[in-house]
Write an enzyme that holds these catalytic residues in place. Structure first.
Site, PDB file in Angstrom:
ATOM      1  N   HIS A 151      10.756 -22.362  23.439  1.00 44.17           N
ATOM      2  CA  HIS A 151      11.982 -21.949  22.756  1.00 44.17           C
ATOM      3  C   HIS A 151      11.657 -21.100  21.528  1.00 44.17           C
ATOM      4  CE1 HIS A 151      13.861 -25.055  25.267  1.00 44.17           C
ATOM      5  NE2 HIS A 151      12.879 -25.837  24.854  1.00 44.17           N
ATOM      6  N   SER A 281       4.211   4.233  10.781  1.00 47.51           N
ATOM      7  CA  SER A 281       5.585   4.543  10.372  1.00 47.51           C
ATOM      8  C   SER A 281       5.566   5.771   9.471  1.00 47.51           C
ATOM      9  CB  SER A 281       6.198   3.357   9.616  1.00 47.51           C
ATOM     10  OG  SER A 281       7.397   3.726   8.969  1.00 47.51           O
TER      11      SER A 281
END
Length: 475
Positions: A151, A281
Site C-alpha cells: 500500500h 531541470s
C-alpha cells in the site's frame, strides 16, 4: 531537420534494426521473396515456369526500381499492381508468371506476418538481454535487506535482490508467451480472393492435392513450419490482436519497473544512470530527474493503449474481407513494435546502470526496524515467562507514543528505549542488539532469490549468451 512530420518513434526512440523491418524497402523486398516462392512452388507442382524465369526474378529480388513503381502507382492507384508492373519491367521473361493466381493479400498479409515474426525475434533477444542484466543485479544484492512496501507503506523487509526478482519474473512470463507466439505463428499462404483457393484449383486443373501442397511449399521456402488452415481473403485479424496483446504485456512489465525505480529514486535508495553532464531541470540545477524511467512509462502507456486498435479491428471484420483494417494496421502494428523497441532499449540501459545507495537503504531500514522487531521481542519475552496479552498491549501503547514522537515532533524512533526500560519484557541490551539484525526479518528472500535465479538461468540458457544492444538511448 525536415519540414514535414516524422514519427518520433523512429527518429528518437526505436533502434535501427526495428526501423528497417518496417521500412518500405524491406516490405517490397519481402513481396518479391513471396512472388519468387509462389513461382518456385508452382513450377515444382508442374506449371509451365522455367528455371530462367526463376533466375530472372531472383536476380532483381533486392534491386527495387522504386521510381518505376511510384510512377505506375500514380496511374493505377494500386500499390501491389504497381510493383508487379515494376518487377515485370526488370524481369521481362518472368513477367507473365509474376503473382500468378494470387491476390493482393498474398503479398500484403503474408508480408505482415513475416515482418511481425522478424520483429518478435528482436524483442525476444532484447528481453533475454534484460533478464540477464537483472539476474546479475539480483545475484549481487540478494542478501542486502531493504524495506518492503505494501500500500506504499513500510512493511516487513525484503532484499534488494529479491525485489529485482519481481521484475525478472514479469519478463520471464512475457518471454514464455513470446516463445509460444513464435512457435505457433503461421503463414497465410495462397488462399485466393475469398479463401477458397478457387484460382489455384483452376490453375492445377482441379488437382486438389497440388492446391494444398502449394501452401506448404511456399511456407517451406519462407522458413515457416505451419500454414493458417482456413481463412477468408485475409488471415484472421485476431493474430494481430494476439501479437499486440503480447507487446502490451511487455509494456505492462516495463511500466511496473519504471514506476518502482522512480519511487526508489525519490527515496534516494536506487537511481537510474545519470550522465556527468546531464541536466535534470532547466530551473533547479540540483535535480536528478528519473527521465529515462519516465520516458519508459510514457512509451509503455502508448503501447498498452495502441493494442486496442487491433482488438477493435479483429472484432469489426465483415465476413471474408473488409478494408477498414488496412489503414489502421499500417499504423498500429509498426508503431507498437517501434515503441516496444524503444522501451526495451531504455530498460536495458537503466537496468545495466542502476546505482544502489546501501547506506541510505540501511538508514531507512533502521528508522522503521523497531516497529518490525516487536513481534520477535514479544515472542522472546513470552519464552521468559511473560504474559503475551499484557506485553502485546504495552507494545501497542509504546508504538503509538513512538509514532507520535516521529510524526508530530520530528523526533527519532524511541520505541526500543521504552521497551528496554520496561522490566516486564526482561530484555537485555545484548539481546536487543541481536534482534536489531535486519537479516532476521527478511525471511526467505535471499534463498528465494537463489532458487529463482537458477530457474531463470535454465530458461534463458538456450539463447545466445553474447546478445548485445547496438541501439543507443537518445537524449
Amino acid at each position: 531537420m525536415t519540414n514535414v512530420y516524422e514519427s518520433v518513434l523512429g527518429s528518437r526512440y526505436a533502434g535501427k534494426d526495428m526501423q528497417y523491418i518496417f521500412s518500405y524497402e524491406n516490405k517490397i523486398k519481402t513481396w518479391r521473396k513471396l512472388w519468387i516462392a509462389l513461382a518456385k512452388a508452382q513450377k515444382q507442382l508442374g506449371l509451365d515456369i522455367t528455371d530462367e524465369q526463376i533466375q530472372e526474378l531472383e536476380k532483381f529480388k533486392d534491386d527495387i526500381n522504386f521510381d518505376v513503381a511510384n510512377a505506375r502507382e500514380k496511374e493505377v492507384r494500386h500499390d501491389v499492381m504497381a510493383h508487379i508492373y515494376a518487377y515485370g519491367v526488370q524481369c521481362p521473361k518472368a513477367k507473365p508468371i509474376i503473382h500468378l493466381g494470387a491476390t493482393s493479400c498474398y503479398v500484403g498479409d503474408n508480408t505482415d506476418i513475416i515482418l511481425s515474426r522478424q520483429a518478435l525475434f528482436i524483442v525476444q533477444k532484447k528481453l533475454v538481454n534484460i533478464i540477464r542484466i537483472l539476474s546479475d543485479f539480483a545475484q549481487k544484492y540478494k542478501d542486502v535487506p531493504t524495506l518492503a512496501y505494501t500500500h506504499l507503506q513500510t512493511a516487513q523487509p525484503t532484499t534488494v535482490g529479491k525485489r529485482a526478482c519481481l521484475w525478472i519474473n514479469d519478463l520471464v512470463m512475457d518471454l514464455k508467451d513470446l516463445g509460444y507466439r513464435l512457435s505457433n505463428i503461421s503463414l497465410l499462404g495462397s488462399k485466393g480472393t475469398t479463401g477458397t483457393q478457387a484460382s489455384f484449383k483452376e490453375l492445377f486443373n482441379n488437382d486438389e492435392e497440388k492446391v494444398f501442397s502449394l501452401d506448404m511449399y511456399i511456407a517451406e521456402y519462407l522458413g515457416f513450419d505451419n500454414i493458417i488452415p482456413v481463412s477468408g481473403q485475409t488471415y484472421s485479424r485476431k493474430i494481430d490482436s494476439q501479437i499486440l496483446d503480447l507487446l502490451s504485456q511487455i509494456a505492462q512489465s516495463a511500466y511496473k519497473f519504471s514506476n518502482d525505480i522512480r519511487f526508489l529514486q525519490h527515496l534516494k535508495e536506487i537511481e537510474e544512470p545519470f550522465a556527468s553532464k546531464q541536466v535534470g531541470s532547466s530551473a533547479m540545477a540540483y535535480k536528478r530527474n528519473p527521465m529515462r524511467s519516465e520516458r519508459m512509462a510514457a512509451l509503455c502507456r502508448y503501447v498498452i493503449v495502441d493494442a486496442l486498435n487491433t482488438d477493435f479491428t479483429a472484432a469489426s471484420q465483415f465476413l471474408e474481407r473488409t478494408l477498414d483494417d488496412s489503414a489502421n494496421k499500417r499504423i498500429s502494428i509498426p508503431e507498437a513494435f517501434l515503441a516496444i523497441d524503444g522501451i526495451l532499449n531504455l530498460y536495458s540501459n537503466i537496468a545495466d546502470g542502476l546505482i544502489v545507495y546501501e547506506n541510505v537503504i540501511n538508514k531507512h531500514l533502521e528508522e522503521e526496524l523497531p516497529f518490525m522487531m516487536t513481534e520477535n521481542i514479544l515472542m522472546n519475552a513470552v519464552k521468559k515467562g511473560g504474559d503475551r496479552q499484557q506485553l502485546h498491549e504495552k507494545i501497542r501503547v509504546y508504538s503509538m507514543q513512538a509514532s507520535e514522537n516521529i510524526k508530530a515532533y520530528g523526533k527519532e524512533n524511541n520505541l526500543l528505549d521504552m521497551i528496554l526500560q520496561d522490566p516486564s519484557f526482561n530484555l537485555t541490551k545484548e539481546e536487543l542488539e541481536y534482534l536489531k539484525n535486519p537479516n532476521l526479518y527478511s525471511g526467505m528472500a535471499a534463498r528465494q532469490t537463489e532458487i529463482f535465479l537458477d530457474k531463470v538461468r535454465n530458461i534463458i540458457g538456450g539463447f545466445d549468451p553474447h546478445i548485445a544492444f547496438d541501439d543507443e538511448v537518445s537524449v
